[in-house]
Design a protein around this motif. Structure first.
Motif, PDB file in Angstrom:
ATOM      1  N   ARG A  78       0.846  -1.187   0.000  1.00 35.55           N
ATOM      2  CA  ARG A  78       0.000   0.000   0.000  1.00 35.55           C
ATOM      3  C   ARG A  78       0.890   1.248   0.000  1.00 35.55           C
ATOM      4  NH1 ARG A  78      -2.472  -3.975   2.796  1.00 35.55           N
ATOM      5  NH2 ARG A  78      -4.744  -4.104   2.895  1.00 35.55           N
ATOM      6  N   ARG A 117      -8.426  -4.032  10.112  1.00 34.68           N
ATOM      7  CA  ARG A 117      -6.975  -3.945   9.885  1.00 34.68           C
ATOM      8  C   ARG A 117      -6.443  -2.657  10.525  1.00 34.68           C
ATOM      9  NH1 ARG A 117      -3.289  -1.807   6.115  1.00 34.68           N
ATOM     10  NH2 ARG A 117      -1.442  -3.096   5.824  1.00 34.68           N
ATOM     11  N   ARG A 364     -11.016  11.035  -1.136  1.00 33.86           N
ATOM     12  CA  ARG A 364     -10.858   9.632  -0.738  1.00 33.86           C
ATOM     13  C   ARG A 364     -11.812   8.737  -1.522  1.00 33.86           C
ATOM     14  NH1 ARG A 364     -11.219   8.746   5.581  1.00 33.86           N
ATOM     15  NH2 ARG A 364     -10.063   6.850   5.062  1.00 33.86           N
ATOM     16  N   SER A 367      -9.936   7.750  -4.432  1.00 32.77           N
ATOM     17  CA  SER A 367      -8.626   7.111  -4.292  1.00 32.77           C
ATOM     18  C   SER A 367      -8.658   5.609  -3.991  1.00 32.77           C
ATOM     19  CB  SER A 367      -7.846   7.829  -3.188  1.00 32.77           C
ATOM     20  OG  SER A 367      -6.586   7.261  -3.030  1.00 32.77           O
ATOM     21  N   TYR A 368      -9.561   5.175  -3.147  1.00 32.42           N
ATOM     22  CA  TYR A 368      -9.462   3.805  -2.633  1.00 32.42           C
ATOM     23  C   TYR A 368      -9.713   2.752  -3.711  1.00 32.42           C
ATOM     24  CZ  TYR A 368      -8.749   5.724   1.947  1.00 32.42           C
ATOM     25  OH  TYR A 368      -8.197   6.399   3.009  1.00 32.42           O
ATOM     26  N   GLN A 372      -6.682   0.159  -5.516  1.00 29.61           N
ATOM     27  CA  GLN A 372      -6.783  -1.315  -5.480  1.00 29.61           C
ATOM     28  C   GLN A 372      -6.539  -1.905  -6.862  1.00 29.61           C
ATOM     29  OE1 GLN A 372      -6.743  -1.809  -2.555  1.00 29.61           O
ATOM     30  NE2 GLN A 372      -8.131  -0.443  -1.467  1.00 29.61           N
TER      31      GLN A 372
HETATM   32 FE1  HDD Z   1      -6.387   6.811   3.413  1.00 28.65          FE
HETATM   33  C1  HDD Z   1      -5.336   3.633   2.993  1.00 28.65           C
HETATM   34  C2  HDD Z   1      -7.321   6.097   6.660  1.00 28.65           C
HETATM   35  C3  HDD Z   1      -7.112  10.139   3.971  1.00 28.65           C
HETATM   36  C4  HDD Z   1      -5.845   7.467   0.181  1.00 28.65           C
HETATM   37  N1  HDD Z   1      -6.331   5.180   4.601  1.00 28.65           N
HETATM   38  C5  HDD Z   1      -5.850   3.962   4.238  1.00 28.65           C
HETATM   39  C6  HDD Z   1      -5.969   3.061   5.338  1.00 28.65           C
HETATM   40  C7  HDD Z   1      -6.525   3.755   6.372  1.00 28.65           C
HETATM   41  C8  HDD Z   1      -6.754   5.092   5.903  1.00 28.65           C
HETATM   42  C9  HDD Z   1      -6.849   3.231   7.757  1.00 28.65           C
HETATM   43  C10 HDD Z   1      -5.523   1.613   5.346  1.00 28.65           C
HETATM   44  C11 HDD Z   1      -6.644   0.683   4.997  1.00 28.65           C
HETATM   45  C12 HDD Z   1      -6.154  -0.745   5.102  1.00 28.65           C
HETATM   46  O1  HDD Z   1      -5.890  -1.180   6.230  1.00 28.65           O
HETATM   47  O2  HDD Z   1      -6.044  -1.381   4.064  1.00 28.65           O
HETATM   48  N2  HDD Z   1      -7.018   7.920   5.016  1.00 28.65           N
HETATM   49  C13 HDD Z   1      -7.434   7.414   6.223  1.00 28.65           C
HETATM   50  C14 HDD Z   1      -8.055   8.473   6.992  1.00 28.65           C
HETATM   51  C15 HDD Z   1      -7.977   9.602   6.238  1.00 28.65           C
HETATM   52  C16 HDD Z   1      -7.337   9.254   4.996  1.00 28.65           C
HETATM   53  C17 HDD Z   1      -8.675   8.294   8.360  1.00 28.65           C
HETATM   54  C18 HDD Z   1      -8.469  10.979   6.554  1.00 28.65           C
HETATM   55  C19 HDD Z   1      -9.443  11.235   7.361  1.00 28.65           C
HETATM   56  N3  HDD Z   1      -6.426   8.498   2.298  1.00 28.65           N
HETATM   57  C20 HDD Z   1      -6.766   9.767   2.698  1.00 28.65           C
HETATM   58  C21 HDD Z   1      -6.765  10.660   1.557  1.00 28.65           C
HETATM   59  C22 HDD Z   1      -6.421   9.901   0.465  1.00 28.65           C
HETATM   60  C23 HDD Z   1      -6.211   8.547   0.961  1.00 28.65           C
HETATM   61  C24 HDD Z   1      -7.108  12.128   1.605  1.00 28.65           C
HETATM   62  C25 HDD Z   1      -6.278  10.286  -0.970  1.00 28.65           C
HETATM   63  C26 HDD Z   1      -6.836  11.302  -1.536  1.00 28.65           C
HETATM   64  N4  HDD Z   1      -5.653   5.742   1.867  1.00 28.65           N
HETATM   65  C27 HDD Z   1      -5.571   6.199   0.610  1.00 28.65           C
HETATM   66  C28 HDD Z   1      -5.164   5.136  -0.391  1.00 28.65           C
HETATM   67  C29 HDD Z   1      -4.992   3.894   0.526  1.00 28.65           C
HETATM   68  C30 HDD Z   1      -5.325   4.446   1.901  1.00 28.65           C
HETATM   69  C31 HDD Z   1      -4.007   5.521  -1.254  1.00 28.65           C
HETATM   70  C32 HDD Z   1      -3.669   3.137   0.434  1.00 28.65           C
HETATM   71  C33 HDD Z   1      -4.005   1.692   0.380  1.00 28.65           C
HETATM   72  C34 HDD Z   1      -5.444   1.640   0.247  1.00 28.65           C
HETATM   73  O3  HDD Z   1      -5.957   2.901   0.224  1.00 28.65           O
HETATM   74  O4  HDD Z   1      -6.116   0.643   0.131  1.00 28.65           O
HETATM   75  O5  HDD Z   1      -6.190   4.953  -1.293  1.00 28.65           O
END
Ligand code: HDD
Length: 691
Positions: A78, A117, A364, A367-368, A372
């Motif tokens: 990730r 997780r 978000r 993004s998620y 993936q």
């Molecule tokens: Fe995120 C993963 C929590 C803002 C883009 N995020 C990820 C995970 C958590 C969070 C717990 C791990 C999930 C797992 O265990 O697989 N993220 C947050 C929280 C945010 C936050 C609480 C703000 C309140 N995230 C955030 C923003 C973006 C992302 C603003 C993009 C614009 N986050 C991601 C991602 C990830 C991720 C790149 C990386 C791996 C995944 O999603 O599956 O999409």
């Protein structure tokens, strides 16, 4: 089995969750080793060669398949939250959430399977668990109405207000791109450069520099949905809500030296703690709480902008109402299949829960799903057992990389008159997700509302809500992190931000850095919120905590047995530490040795007790262990002549939190258990500081 209808997938029905069916295909059928094609193999240790000393042959299909598969065993980690650990469990709704949401899994009495997780944000997959960082707290609810993911953190606020800055803050926090240093740390120039140039991050770094940045355990962390969500009830009424997870075990943290020692001595500290605790029958437990706020036109509450993810609503202003309990009681069967391949998405919503226009949340939502596709190699990752909904799926999505389903029928489109017009769309009454018609208006602009400009008042609120020792920790953390910045310009700019939070904080950090403290104008009309301090008002439960008992041949094994029964009845774990491994035996009693002085380190024990019958026991490693435990304000105890071991190790037996007794009797065990329930003996802190 009923005949399959055309246009319908073979499985599942709502009552027959698909993962069970998929899990049966474990990939390990039959007792013989085979190729991936199912051909039985006579030998897997020697490649096929032209003679014992000859070259390997191209025709060795087993060699080629085995190496090729191995070459592709890893998937991209990730981009954030790479380091994580997970567990299965159940969510039981018990509260009155039905008054605000129609979401089925929140209705009183409903039980839903979950997979959770936990993670750090910045470090790569092999980094240490105990670094100072935010912890991810991602929950997948496999509800009857589809999967709902609450993808939260252990801190209620975020670094930035608009998701478009997410790549920037992560680039700043990750190791420097030239030499890839430092790993899993924010204590470096680029991170603090970003924070000092984006003052909206100030509130967040107050949390990250506090004890919240180094949790004792996943079981002792709060969790937060961070954003404001919109709940919809059965009549279509709406309210705004913040999600909270409250740990039953209380909120506790490591101290900084422990976190650093653990990063070297046991980089798996948190995942081991969770796995061992579950194995020992001490599940991780959290209550789900809702802060319910009126759905007003301006989406503000008591002057706080509900769309600003750098703001909290103090619990004193809106009570956290508990509506259910999460219990994590099953370790994953396979790390890769489950923990690595689980895919969370903030857009996985169920009827009754909607998102708001918080610009961090909006980014978000894109993004998620997008990430993936790269990480899991295509669009069919929802078919992986860990991601597969337990609700019936009939999605008309077809083909693509790694398609594992054999779809029936000819017409994966709607409407159709070929496959019996199936599947059909549902009405709201039939459980369809129907978006609330929320009014949207305004010019297209790249701008924030003016209310997003307040970057400091809640940082001040957080600071003012901490106890004395928690403030000391924040000062030390800022001084450490900024002390690791080589640029004085960045240090000075950051002191400028701290001056806006609190003069005492700024002066103390400036002092540590050897720089002058700038003047600021911190908010004055701030009412502290008791809920922000993590010092418990009284002893909490000790389930999952670890009590180390130091013993050797000649020790009072009956006393150890008594203490073991008391703490194990409370769900805690007792581990005997002795000079060498094996089993201690005396008379009819015996106690297994879990750690030797060589393999033990103070970090893994919440309390260390010296058994009676051990006087004269001396080992430099034991001395270090006891001194660390003492310095980290942990409970220390001894019975009988065990007190001598403490004195020999230079421990002040008159200090607070040193519990002594002649034998293991009720008052001794009760005092120990209560002290562990308080987590630390902070009354000792002043005595051990700088010792
Ligand atoms: Fe995120 C993963 C929590 C803002 C883009 N995020 C990820 C995970 C958590 C969070 C717990 C791990 C999930 C797992 O265990 O697989 N993220 C947050 C929280 C945010 C936050 C609480 C703000 C309140 N995230 C955030 C923003 C973006 C992302 C603003 C993009 C614009 N986050 C991601 C991602 C990830 C991720 C790149 C990386 C791996 C995944 O999603 O599956 O999409």
């Amino acid at each position: 089995m009923p005949p399959k209808r055309r246009g319908q997938q073979a499985e599942p029905t709502a009552t027959e969750p698909r993962p069970a069916a998929v899990r049966e295909n474990s990939g390990q059928r039959g007792k013989f080793l085979t190729t991936a094609q199912g051909v039985r193999l006579p030998d897997t240790d020697h490649s096929l060669k032209a003679g014992p000393r000859g070259p390997s042959l191209m025709e060795d299909f087993h060699l080629r398949e085995k190496i090729t598969h191995f070459d592709h065993e890893r998937i991209p980690e990730r981009v954030v939250h790479a380091r994580g650990a997970a567990a299965h469990g159940t969510f039981r709704a018990y509260g009155n959430a039905s008054s605000v949401t129609k979401a089925g899994f929140l209705q009183k009495g409903r039980e839903t399977q979950v997979f959770v997780r936990f993670s750090t944000v910045l470090g790569s997959r092999g980094s240490a668990d105990t670094v100072r960082d935010v912890r991810g707290f991602a929950v997948k609810f496999y509800t009857d109405e589809g999967n709902f993911d609450l993808v939260g953190n252990n801190m209620p606020v975020f670094f930035i207000q608009d998701g478009i800055k997410f790549p920037d803050v992560i680039h700043a926090g990750k190791p420097h791109p030239d030499v890839e240093i430092p790993q899993a740390q924010t204590a470096h120039d680029t991170f603090w450069d970003f924070v000092s140039l984006h003052t909206e991050a100030t509130h967040h770094v107050m949390w990250a520099m506090s004890d919240r940045g180094i949790p004792r355990s996943y079981r002792t962390m709060e969790g937060f949905g961070v954003h404001t969500f919109r709940l919809v009830d059965a009549e279509g009424g709406t309210s705004l809500v913040k999600f909270h997870w409250k740990p039953v075990a209380g909120v506790h943290s490591l101290v900084w030296e422990e976190a650093q020692i653990a990063a070297g001595a046991d980089p798996d500290f948190h995942r081991r703690d969770m796995a061992d605790g579950i194995e020992a029958g001490a599940p991780l437990e959290y209550e789900l709480g809702l802060q319910v706020l009126p759905d007003s036109d301006d989406e503000m509450f008591e002057g706080i902008d509900l769309l600003d993810p750098t703001k909290i609503i103090p619990e004193e202003l809106a009570e956290v109402q508990l509506v259910g309990k999460l219990t994590l009681d099953r370790n994953p069967t396979n790390y890769f299949a489950e923990t690595e391949q689980v895919a969370f998405h903030t857009g996985n919503l169920v009827p009754g829960i909607e998102v708001t226009d918080d610009p961090l949340m909006q980014a978000r939502l894109f993004s998620y799903l997008d990430t993936q596709l790269t990480r899991l190699g295509g669009p069919n990752f929802t078919q992986l057992p860990i991601n597969c909904p337990h609700a019936a799926v009939n999605d008309n999505l077809r083909d693509g990389m790694h398609q594992t389903l054999v779809h029936h029928g000819k017409a994966p489109y709607l409407p159709n008159s070929v496959d019996d017009a199936l599947p059909t769309t549902a009405t709201e009454a039939e459980g369809a997700y129907v978006h609330r018609p929320v009014e949207v208006a305004g010019p297209k602009v790249r701008a924030n509302p003016a209310s997003f400009d307040d970057h400091f008042s809640q940082a001040t609120l957080f600071w003012k809500s901490l106890s004395g020792i928690e403030k000391v920790h924040v000062i030390e953390a800022f001084t450490f992190e900024l002390g690791k910045c080589f640029s004085q310009t960045i240090q000075e700019r950051m002191l400028g931000s701290l001056a806006q939070v609190d003069a005492e904080l700024c002066a103390a950090v400036a002092d540590g850095l050897g720089l002058p403290a700038p003047d600021g104008t911190p908010a004055e009309d701030v009412t502290p919120s008791a809920a922000l301090s993590q010092i418990p008002p009284g002893p909490g439960p000790i389930a999952g905590r670890i009590i180390g008992v130091v013993a050797a041949s000649g020790a009072d094994l009956a006393g150890i047995g008594k203490l073991r029964r008391t703490v194990e009845a409370k769900g805690a774990i007792l581990r005997v530490l002795a000079p060498v491994g094996g089993t201690l035996k005396r008379g009819r009693g015996q106690q297994p040795v879990s750690r030797t002085f060589l393999t033990a380190r103070s970090i893994e024990f919440d309390a260390v007790v010296i058994a009676g019958g051990t006087a004269g026991l001396h080992d430099i490693k034991l001395t270090v262990l006891l001194q660390e435990a003492f310095r980290h304000c942990k409970v220390i105890g001894a019975w009988g002549d065990g007190a001598q071991v403490l004195t020999d190790a230079g421990i002040d037996t008159g200090a607070p939190g040193v519990v002594l007794a002649d034998e293991v009797a009720k008052p001794f065990s009760t005092e120990l258990v209560d002290a562990v329930g308080m987590h630390r003996v902070w009354e000792r802190a002043e005595r051990v500081m700088n010792s």
